[in-house]
Design a protein around this motif. Structure first.
Motif, mmCIF file in Angstrom:
data_model
loop_
_atom_site.group_PDB
_atom_site.id
_atom_site.type_symbol
_atom_site.label_atom_id
_atom_site.label_comp_id
_atom_site.label_asym_id
_atom_site.label_seq_id
_atom_site.Cartn_x
_atom_site.Cartn_y
_atom_site.Cartn_z
ATOM 1 N N LEU A 172 1.076 -1.248 0.032
ATOM 2 C CA LEU A 172 -0.008 0.223 -0.182
ATOM 3 C C LEU A 172 0.815 1.288 0.133
ATOM 4 C CD1 LEU A 172 -3.068 1.204 0.268
ATOM 5 C CD2 LEU A 172 -2.467 1.319 2.656
ATOM 6 N N HIS A 191 1.804 6.499 -6.790
ATOM 7 C CA HIS A 191 1.020 7.913 -7.410
ATOM 8 C C HIS A 191 1.429 9.255 -7.145
ATOM 9 C CE1 HIS A 191 -1.919 4.723 -9.022
ATOM 10 N NE2 HIS A 191 -2.340 4.264 -7.703
ATOM 11 N N ILE A 225 2.245 1.744 -3.527
ATOM 12 C CA ILE A 225 1.366 1.950 -4.544
ATOM 13 C C ILE A 225 1.020 3.389 -4.313
ATOM 14 C CG2 ILE A 225 -0.914 1.959 -5.442
ATOM 15 C CD1 ILE A 225 -0.762 -1.004 -4.518
ATOM 16 N N LYS A 254 -7.457 7.393 -7.881
ATOM 17 C CA LYS A 254 -6.504 6.165 -7.996
ATOM 18 C C LYS A 254 -6.121 5.782 -6.568
ATOM 19 C CE LYS A 254 -4.633 6.511 -12.588
ATOM 20 N NZ LYS A 254 -3.589 6.828 -13.626
ATOM 21 N N THR A 279 -7.235 2.490 -4.616
ATOM 22 C CA THR A 279 -6.354 1.596 -3.756
ATOM 23 C C THR A 279 -6.435 1.318 -2.417
ATOM 24 O OG1 THR A 279 -4.653 2.380 -5.598
ATOM 25 C CG2 THR A 279 -3.821 1.358 -3.436
#
Length: 404
Positions: free
Chosen positions: A23, A30, A26, A178, A182
């Motif tokens: 997590l 981003h 990600i 996004k 997520t």
């Protein structure tokens, strides 16, 4: 694959740590993409803005010097300054052209380059002849055209700046979307793991708890089914062995109780005296054959019931109640048992007498002496248990006074 309880917990923490790391990766990806896109747009915008300012300054300088050329006699120094400014202007426009791919912008930049080239050509002739030529009158027109084209370019740049701001906002919103997706996926995955993994770990403990509850209810026909070879499986196997031992012990205990009950029944019937056994709640547990024949009752009419709900004579009930209330031995209490016919007649007479008394018509009658099937004495012996609810009271009846 069978994992031990320790390895399961370790695996659970490892999966949770991996989810957190994934997590974080990600989210970082981003944010880094957002930063790069915004940085690229901002860098290009800053370069174009700086270059536009330089072009604006150069254009204003060209316009200032071309007015001097038109109002005064041109000098070689003035012409050279304008030519140098035109060279700088051309270089700046060429650099500006590399930052745009839009045909409309390229068209305007190309027009400004052509106007600058024409202006350099006219100024070159003026520098060659050092006098006022007819072409000198076109310098003002070319300068105005350059200024008009630059103004048009600025209008386009203004709209592009507006579009740039919209694009940045769109990129930020897309990145937020996004990241939100997520986070939602990670949250749902975490919930699933939080429900599944603890459930897998807690399930065998629930089976063990249910088995223990069955054991508390003295149900020994239970076993724990757990196939995995881990610490819980070892506990389950040992508990199954213990339950099996309990079951065997219970069977042996039941057999022993049955044997002792048969022994007690034989001994109680060998006494040849009426024998009764009741618990501390006044429920009958045992009557020997003499009591059954004496009272003319069946075992299903009295065993397991309180004495007040049976056909047990009142004198026996009173003696039992006294012993239970005192929790002590009662010796040689008088017991009288009427025949069943006598009991029915006595009840009928009492009913008729009450009716006559109510009408005031009492007549003297010669009353017949009641007939008893048993008159004697009874002694109650308490048998103590660890708790008062486990006390038992044994009554032995005799025609004669007993020495206990």
């Amino acid at each position: 694959m069978n994992l031990s309880l320790r390895n399961r917990v370790t695996t659970s923490f490892f999966l949770a740590a991996m989810i957190v790391i994934l997590l974080a990766f990600i989210v970082f990806y981003h944010l880094d993409s957002l930063n790069k896109e915004i940085e690229s747009i901002t860098d290009k915008s800053n370069k174009v803005s700086l270059l536009t300012d330089e072009i604006r300054i150069t254009a204003v300088s060209i316009l200032k010097y071309q007015r001097r050329v038109l109002t005064k006699k041109p000098t070689p120094e003035l012409i050279d300054k304008i030519l140098n400014l035109c060279e700088s202007f051309t270089s700046q426009l060429q650099r500006l052209d590399t930052h745009y791919n839009e045909p409309e912008v390229k068209k305007i930049v190309g027009q400004m380059l052509s106007y600058v080239d024409s202006l350099k050509l006219v100024l070159g002739k003026a520098s060659l002849f050092h006098r006022d030529n007819i072409g000198m009158t076109s310098i003002g027109d070319l300068a105005d055209k350059i200024l008009d084209a630059f103004s048009e370019f600025q209008d386009i740049q203004f709209f592009q700046n507006v579009e740039r701001d919209k694009k940045i906002k769109k990129i930020i919103n897309e990145t937020k979307r996004k990241m939100m997706i997520t986070l939602i996926i990670a949250f749902l995955w975490t919930i699933i793991l939080g429900l599944v993994i603890p459930g897998k770990i807690a399930l065998p403990f629930k089976k063990i708890k249910d088995a223990i509850r069955e054991l508390q209810d003295c149900n020994f026909d239970v076993s724990i089914y757990y196939s995995q070879d881990d610490e819980i499986g070892e506990i389950a196997r040992e508990m199954n062995k213990m339950i099996h031992s309990f079951k065997i012990f219970e069977e042996l205990r039941a057999d022993r109780i049955a044997v002792e009950n048969r022994k007690f029944d034989v001994l109680a019937n060998m006494v040849k005296k009426p024998v009764l056994l009741a618990n501390a709640k006044g429920e009958l547990i045992y009557l020997n054959n003499h009591v059954y024949s004496l009272l003319q009752i069946q075992s299903e009419d009295c065993i397991g019931k309180t004495m007040k709900d049976t056909l047990i004579p009142e004198s026996i009930i009173e003696t039992y109640e006294l012993a239970i209330r005192r929790r002590s031995k009662i010796e040689n209490s008088q017991i009288s048992i009427l025949k069943k016919e006598e009991v029915s007649d006595l009840e009928e007479k009492i009913s008729i007498k009450s009716d006559l008394d109510s009408e005031g018509q009492i007549k003297d009658e010669e009353e017949k002496e009641p007939e008893y099937v048993y008159q004697g004495y009874a002694s109650v012996i308490p048998i103590r248990g660890k708790e008062s609810s486990l006390d038992y009271y044994l009554m032995v009846m005799s025609k004669e006074v007993q020495a206990i």
